[in-house]
Design an enzyme around this catalytic site. Sequence first.
Site, PDB file in Angstrom:
ATOM      1  CB  CYS A  74      41.485  12.561 -43.477  1.00  0.00           C
ATOM      2  SG  CYS A  74      40.025  11.933 -44.303  1.00  0.00           S
ATOM      3  NE  ARG A  75      43.576   5.732 -45.954  1.00  0.00           N
ATOM      4  CZ  ARG A  75      43.400   5.386 -44.676  1.00  0.00           C
ATOM      5  NH1 ARG A  75      44.248   5.808 -43.768  1.00  0.00           N
ATOM      6  NH2 ARG A  75      42.382   4.631 -44.320  1.00  0.00           N
TER       7      ARG A  75
END
Length: 390
Positions: free
Chosen positions: A342-343
């Site tokens: 994800c981030r």
Amino acid sequence: MSAQIPVRWTDPEQQELEERVEAAELAWLTMDVDVRTLRVEIDNFALIHHQLLGPLYARLDELDALLAEAVAVRTGDPEDLRRAHEARQRVEDLPDLDALFDSVRERGEQEQAPPPPAAPARVRPGRDAQRIYRELVRRAHPDLSTDPREQQRRAAFLARVNEAYAYGDTGALEALAAEWSTAPEAAPAVDSPDRLGWLRRRLEWLTGRIGELAAEQVRLERSAMGELLALSPQDPDGLLTELAEQLLAKAAAQQAELERLMGPRPVGDNGGADPDPQENQTMFAQIPTIDAAAVPADAALLDVREQDEWDAGHVDGALHIPIGEVVARIGELPDAKLYVLCRVGGRSAQVVQYLVQNGRDAVNVDGGMYAWDGAGRPMVSSDGRDAFVL
């Protein structure tokens, strides 16, 4: 002394039946007009309701599914997973509303008829239209003839009458009235010995038809659109506006809750933004993790970020499934060991936790796309511009 004119004898039973048939015909025609008017109003209200509120209802259903899936990914609880699956199934099982309401628009049309207007206005046929309609039904109803070909001709004519009445087109009804030529009546003459039997059969038919119309009226009034229209029959436009405002407020509340579950995004680009609380990798210390620099070049990667994050920069060849859709799309995941991104590693940790609980081999990429970018590993954007972590 003047001659007495003999008084014509009338069968009392026949006289009573004549009066009852006349009253029943009046009741039938009046109810037929009322039910047809109600059907036209409900159909047109439903069309406008769909055009104005349909997208809002669809958005609310999608938000319900996303919220349920976000909760399920967080908890991994079987009951939450079941609710998420059911919520997503409701979205996938929605009927094609455009096709459904197109069928309403096409009611009564002939094969060569032009398409209906995109947004037909609600219609309440006026008194002149009702008067002409009643008279045409009385004169042209197929039951007034016993000849099959004549019945077919009358039915085709009444279909045109019904269409004109559905649009409240008094001019078209007047033209149809002028066109109609009176056909021989099926009823025997008043002094015919067959008249009494015909009156009995006619009264039985009228009674049955009135019952059918009464049942149809109840069905229409109890339908979802009928009950909704009954809330404000004199101002349906105001009712739709009020409903739209309520749905928009509900959608905004659901969107805020979804953003809370997903966690806020950092402001600006990838420089200097602190990870949000949801994406704190220390929350998931017990799940399998790997440094971004150590991920094999041929690893099966799963990116669970949102579409705009993916578009800004992602690993070429990775599978993209936003976190809210993982539960519903789990069948799309490859059987190989999954490296989840994800981030900064928070959302991916939730997904890894869920996958591991369900027997899948999954590893969280520690630090997410920030760490991937920091390790100098390649990224691409969806539009070909320089990739960056959003």
